[in-house]
Design an enzyme around this catalytic site. Structure first.
Site, PDB file in Angstrom:
ATOM      1  CG  HIS A 203      -2.291  -0.852   0.892  1.00 36.51           C
ATOM      2  ND1 HIS A 203      -2.217  -1.625   2.748  1.00 36.51           N
ATOM      3  CD2 HIS A 203      -2.390  -1.726   0.168  1.00 36.51           C
ATOM      4  CE1 HIS A 203      -3.123  -2.483   2.238  1.00 36.51           C
ATOM      5  NE2 HIS A 203      -2.978  -3.022   0.813  1.00 36.51           N
ATOM      6  N   PRO A 204       2.105   1.132  -0.660  1.00 32.52           N
ATOM      7  CG  PRO A 204       2.485   1.291  -3.096  1.00 32.52           C
ATOM      8  CD  PRO A 204       2.295   0.885  -1.712  1.00 32.52           C
TER       9      PRO A 204
END
Length: 550
Positions: free
Chosen positions: A476-477
């Site tokens: 989940h950058p």
């Protein structure tokens, strides 16, 4: 050059959208809907017409190779004993929505009120809720929180089986409230999860917004098209340099270029186009177009780690996933789109607070009914179960940068997981909380031994050592081109890049802060909202639905 439907490409487009993922497919479809504008949607990867993209249960396969996955690795992570961490990013139509775990999670309503409180007008919960609703068709029907006619098909998981039952019951024994819909009034508690799966198929953004809608005359979708550089005339984006199947080509931009390439590749494109910190750009020989020091800064992710237990033989799904079992599952799915092939396995979950001082859940539990490692590009199965916890609002942050002026060289990045003492404290508390829940009676009939961290790991120092050896990414950058008005902000509240005339960003990189949950649904909401801003439409009326507050 031709598009996905064999149509000849033009040299000029009103809107060029880079990246066909959770935002790109949405934006391209919405911009093309009116028929007034020509839209070019560029995807660096190949078509998503692949069985293990369509089949939900095959989600682990794209994580193991680089055919439909950028298969990027971080630099050495100082908080993880200098390990390099695999960061899977979708490299196909639908982007990461074509290779993710399909968990449909909006985040906590508080997240969006916090975005607005940070100075981003228009992004409060009541203002974004109508766009969440517009994006989806929820299987339990439309209500004040949920949509009933949107492109994304959302189903509630069945969650049938002894391990799923034990997960729900043990949490309730431990004091968790059962939440009927964690995407509605209240997030905190234990729930049956929701997923973007429809009639046995992964329902990615490319499927919901591009394929299901059919070809549009004014929308050209091009695969194997890698955007390398934006060319500017003064502060206006004039052309985009693209490599299509290895052949370089330029497209003129009539109105806007919109980067939807994600939190790692969007800063990469901007930096190679001369947008970023001027000192850093000069070091690698890139001509500076616009000094914007926040590009690539503030990288965040949900740091995550597994807690695993073995279970009695035959209690988990592992036995059904043998080589012969997978063959049977595949045949059933191919002909009927039913059975285990139609599940993503993440059918139950929970959100909790690790301290009474915390007012919004700070940890998420995801669960799979077998022992397996999805985290590092591997998939090894045995009887057991796994709680996979993630820190919802980590303090640690990293960055994205380039060390070459060749746009074909992948971006460099580091997350700096567990380098902030508060993150370490919350992660230790999460391990202890999972153990507390699993100790309850509901698990006794099936639970055997703790595999990870292991019964011998008891002190805080031992748990920290375990985490530094085993923690990693939940893929989940975000936050590398964040919205805001301070000197490190890259975009404004309308997703326009500060100081440039016609460049927007719509992907996880513009999140002002990471949200409390998986990113796919929030990014789709953002694309829905920004599409209205681009088209000059009046924003959807703010909702009157409230949400739970301590």
């Amino acid at each position: 050059m031709q598009d996905l439907h064999g149509r000849k490409l033009k040299s000029v487009y009103d809107y060029i959208v880079v990246g066909s993922g959770s935002a790109g497919s949405v934006l391209a479809a919405r911009l093309a809907e009116s028929g007034q504008y020509s839209v070019l949607l560029l995807e660096a990867g190949k078509s998503d017409n692949v069985i293990y993209i369509k089949m939900p249960a095959a989600l682990g396969i794209p994580l193991q190779d680089d055919k439909y996955n950028w298969f990027l690795h971080s630099e050495e992570e100082p908080g993880l004993n200098n390990r390099k961490v695999l960061e899977a990013r979708g490299k196909t139509l639908g982007g990461s929505s074509s290779i993710n775990g399909m968990n449909w999670v909006r985040g906590n309503p508080w997240d969006y009120d916090n975005w607005a409180a940070l100075g981003n007008s228009g992004w409060s919960y009541k203002e974004v809720l109508p766009y969440f609703k517009r994006s989806e068709t929820f299987d339990k029907g439309e209500n004040q929180y949920r949509g009933g006619a949107g492109p994304m098909k959302i189903e509630t998981c069945k969650a049938k089986g002894a391990l799923y039952d034990a997960f729900i019951k043990s949490a309730m024994e431990a004091g968790y409230q059962y939440i009927e819909d964690a995407n509605a009034y209240k997030q905190e508690g234990v729930h049956i999860t929701q997923r973007n799966v429809h009639k046995g198929l992964r329902w990615s953004t490319s499927r919901g917004y591009i394929h299901a809608a059919g070809p549009k005359e004014n929308l050209h979708v091009v695969t194997e098209a890698y955007a390398q550089k934006i060319k500017f005339v003064n502060k206006r984006a004039d052309k985009l340099v693209v490599s299509i199947a290895g052949v370089e080509q330029e497209f003129h931009i009539n109105k806007e270029i919109i980067s939807c390439a994600g939190a790692l590749h969007t800063p990469h494109l901007l930096l190679h186009s001369g947008i970023g910190d001027q000192a850093d750009l000069k070091k690698v020989g890139v001509n500076v177009v616009h000094h914007l020091p926040g590009v690539g800064r503030g990288l965040k992710d949900h740091v995550a780690a597994p807690v695993q237990y073995s279970s009695i033989p035959g209690s988990s799904s592992a036995g059904k996933l043998s080589a012969l079992g997978r063959l049977k599952i595949g045949i059933q799915w191919i002909f009927a789109k039913k059975g285990l092939g139609a599940t993503n396995f993440f059918e139950v979950g929970a959100f909790c607070r690790t301290s009474e001082e915390v007012k919004v859940p700070d940890v998420q539990f995801e669960f799979v009914p077998f022992l397996g490692d999805f985290q590092h590009g591997k998939l090894k199965l045995s009887d057991g179960f796994q709680y996979f916890f993630s820190l919802m609002r980590p303090k640690s942050e990293g960055r994205v940068w380039i060390e070459s002026n060749d746009p074909k060289v992948p971006p460099k990045f580091v997350f700096n997981y567990l380098t902030h003492e508060e993150d370490v404290k919350v992660a230790v508390a999460a391990v202890k909380e999972i153990r507390r829940v699993i100790a309850h009676d509901a698990w006794k009939p099936v639970r055997q031994n703790e595999v990870l961290p292991g019964a011998h790991i008891q002190t805080d120092e031992q748990i920290v050592a375990f985490l530094r050896d085993n923690a990693g990414t939940n893929y989940h950058p975000c936050c590398t081109c964040r919205m805001g008005s301070d000197e490190m902000a890259v975009t404004d509240h309308e997703a326009k890049v500060h100081g440039l005339d016609n460049v927007r960003i719509v992907d996880a990189s513009i999140m002002p802060e990471i949200v409390s949950g998986n990113l796919n649904a929030p990014i789709i909401m953002m694309a829905e909202k920004v599409s209205d801003l681009i088209l000059g439409k009046r924003p959807l009326a703010a909702a009157d639905a409230d949400y739970y507050k301590l």
